[in-house]
Design a protein around this motif. Structure first.
Motif, mmCIF file in Angstrom:
data_model
loop_
_atom_site.group_PDB
_atom_site.id
_atom_site.type_symbol
_atom_site.label_atom_id
_atom_site.label_comp_id
_atom_site.label_asym_id
_atom_site.label_seq_id
_atom_site.Cartn_x
_atom_site.Cartn_y
_atom_site.Cartn_z
ATOM 1 N N SER A 29 43.377 9.144 45.537
ATOM 2 C CA SER A 29 44.194 10.266 45.987
ATOM 3 C C SER A 29 43.995 10.372 47.501
ATOM 4 O O SER A 29 42.863 10.587 47.957
ATOM 5 C CB SER A 29 43.764 11.566 45.293
ATOM 6 N N ASN A 30 45.051 10.202 48.249
ATOM 7 C CA ASN A 30 44.954 10.110 49.696
ATOM 8 C C ASN A 30 45.702 11.227 50.405
ATOM 9 O O ASN A 30 46.688 11.758 49.902
ATOM 10 C CB ASN A 30 45.499 8.762 50.182
ATOM 11 N N ILE A 31 45.212 11.536 51.617
ATOM 12 C CA ILE A 31 45.916 12.405 52.549
ATOM 13 C C ILE A 31 46.294 11.538 53.745
ATOM 14 O O ILE A 31 45.453 10.825 54.292
ATOM 15 C CB ILE A 31 45.024 13.568 53.014
ATOM 16 N N SER A 42 47.879 11.070 57.621
ATOM 17 C CA SER A 42 48.074 11.768 58.887
ATOM 18 C C SER A 42 48.243 10.729 59.994
ATOM 19 O O SER A 42 48.222 9.518 59.732
ATOM 20 C CB SER A 42 46.879 12.688 59.184
ATOM 21 N N ILE A 58 45.155 17.774 59.232
ATOM 22 C CA ILE A 58 45.573 17.773 57.830
ATOM 23 C C ILE A 58 45.969 19.195 57.441
ATOM 24 O O ILE A 58 45.475 20.157 58.044
ATOM 25 C CB ILE A 58 44.457 17.248 56.903
ATOM 26 N N GLU A 83 46.111 22.820 55.789
ATOM 27 C CA GLU A 83 44.987 23.684 55.431
ATOM 28 C C GLU A 83 44.707 23.710 53.928
ATOM 29 O O GLU A 83 43.586 24.026 53.514
ATOM 30 C CB GLU A 83 45.255 25.110 55.921
ATOM 31 N N HIS A 133 44.171 21.341 52.136
ATOM 32 C CA HIS A 133 43.191 20.290 51.821
ATOM 33 C C HIS A 133 41.811 20.605 52.393
ATOM 34 O O HIS A 133 40.963 19.706 52.481
ATOM 35 C CB HIS A 133 43.676 18.945 52.364
ATOM 36 N N ASN A 162 39.006 19.493 50.380
ATOM 37 C CA ASN A 162 39.008 18.066 50.041
ATOM 38 C C ASN A 162 38.481 17.173 51.160
ATOM 39 O O ASN A 162 38.520 15.954 51.038
ATOM 40 C CB ASN A 162 40.432 17.616 49.683
ATOM 41 N N VAL A 163 38.006 17.786 52.247
ATOM 42 C CA VAL A 163 37.502 16.989 53.362
ATOM 43 C C VAL A 163 36.110 17.484 53.737
ATOM 44 O O VAL A 163 35.820 18.683 53.685
ATOM 45 C CB VAL A 163 38.461 17.079 54.587
ATOM 46 N N SER A 195 47.079 24.006 59.999
ATOM 47 C CA SER A 195 46.405 22.724 59.813
ATOM 48 C C SER A 195 44.970 22.801 60.322
ATOM 49 O O SER A 195 44.598 23.714 61.054
ATOM 50 C CB SER A 195 47.156 21.602 60.534
ATOM 51 N N THR A 229 40.498 11.312 49.165
ATOM 52 C CA THR A 229 39.870 12.529 48.642
ATOM 53 C C THR A 229 39.306 12.356 47.237
ATOM 54 O O THR A 229 38.434 13.094 46.826
ATOM 55 C CB THR A 229 40.884 13.689 48.632
ATOM 56 N N ASP A 230 39.832 11.366 46.486
ATOM 57 C CA ASP A 230 39.351 11.143 45.122
ATOM 58 C C ASP A 230 39.633 9.698 44.731
ATOM 59 O O ASP A 230 40.626 9.118 45.173
ATOM 60 C CB ASP A 230 40.047 12.101 44.144
#
Length: 360
Positions: A45-47, A49, A195, A197, A199, A202-203, A238, A264-265
């Protein structure tokens, strides 16, 4: 006398015998279809940017004194060590000031020792002693200041790094505060990105991420989150995040544009090619080959990525899945599997296994 045509009788017999043998050995029957063996793969699971690379350390060197440049010991674009002299200003005036201050300190020290002796004998006054001590301290401070100014004529590297391009030459007269040369340390690179807010949870510091750069197509560079801003940007809703990327190869440069992928996962899931999916309304299915017959299985899509689809459903790793030719097939129809991923069982493997089991 009638002689039977043995050749005409032999051919049908051989064909019948071959067909019987093929059926007995379980030879594939039905329409051909391309298949693969179902396997698991990592699903992240990615974010996503974007950011810009910056040097770990960067400084634009400026002189604190006004003077004439007499030497430039560094090579443009070359590596330097902390403390190396990069620019030397004319220091004749400052060396003279140091010599003058040293003479004053020597003179005041002698005068102070003489007055101290007289005071100890009861001849001199306390005022005279205090005055000579004060004079010696003042002269010592002036000597320290002269030495500091002398050292300022040598502009040194404040850290290990690589020098930029200079815009001056020996003999140039420069003013205090003039821009001389940039020095950067790029053994590690900073990358600042934002990123949403949502998330925030998750960081974390130390979390892994990767970056892709147009300058290096097909490559990914790995880094870790080094700092997270304590303040949320109210306008963009953000969070500002800073990461560090190792640059031991020295190929990365400050200012490069980067796509940031923050994981993130991570988990594993069964994966099939996109073309294996069979859409029907709001549901997706795949064709599974069971005993060389088609079995239609409902699945749920977890993630799509670069032509591969992570799925969940009543399937297991090792199942045989049809990837092409579905239009000619239907549930229950026989099929001839054609493995396109190199996972086809070795010829005769089943027969040998059956033989070994019987012999035991």
């Amino acid at each position: 006398m009638y002689i039977p045509n043995t050749k005409a009788l032999l051919i049908p017999t051989l064909l019948l015998s071959f067909a019987s043998t093929a059926v007995a050995e379980g030879a594939p029957q039905g329409l051909p279809a391309e298949v693969i063996t179902l396997k698991e793969r990592a699903v992240n699971s990615n974010i996503y940017s974007i950011g810009t690379l910056e040097a770990d350390e960067s400084v634009l060197l400026r002189p604190e004194l006004t003077g004439k440049i007499i030497a430039i010991p560094f090579q443009e674009g070359g590596k330097v060590k902390k403390g190396d002299i990069l620019v030397q200003l004319d220091d004749a005036q400052y060396r003279a000031q140091v010599a003058e201050a040293e003479a004053r300190v020597k003179q005041s020290d002698s005068e102070n020792r003489r007055v101290e002796k007289l005071f100890n004998r009861g001849v001199g006054s306390e005022t005279d002693r205090d005055g000579t001590q004060a004079t010696m301290k003042i002269n010592t401070a002036q000597l320290d200041m002269a030495k500091i100014n002398l050292e300022k004529t040598r502009i040194r590297a404040p850290f290990d790094g690589i020098t930029g391009l200079r815009q001056f030459s020996p003999g140039d007269y420069i003013n205090a505060g003039s821009e001389l040369v940039q020095l950067v340390n790029i053994d590690k690179m900073k990358v600042d990105f934002s990123i949403p807010e949502i998330h925030l949870l998750n960081v974390s510091v130390g979390q892994a991420f990767s970056i892709r750069l147009p300058s290096f197509p097909g490559r990914e560079f790995v880094g870790k989150v080094s700092a997270i801003s304590p303040v949320i940007d109210e306008k963009g809703r953000s969070i500002s995040v800073r990461g560090m990327v190792d640059n031991k190869e020295g190929v990365l440069r400050p200012g490069l544009f980067a796509e940031v992928i923050l994981t993130t996962d991570s988990k594993t899931a069964l994966s099939v090619p996109e073309e294996a999916l069979i859409p029907q309304g709001n549901q997706y299915f795949v064709y599974r080959v069971v005993e060389q017959k088609i079995d239609m299985v409902p699945i749920t899509i977890i993630q799509r990525k670069q032509g591969a689809v992570a799925i969940s459903g009543p399937l297991n790793s090792g199942d045989v899945i049809v990837t092409a030719g579905q239009l000619k097939l239907q549930p229950g129809s026989p099929v001839t599997p054609m493995f396109v991923d190199g996972s086809q069982p070795a010829p005769g493997a089943k027969k040998e296994a059956a033989t070994e089991g019987a012999s035991e």
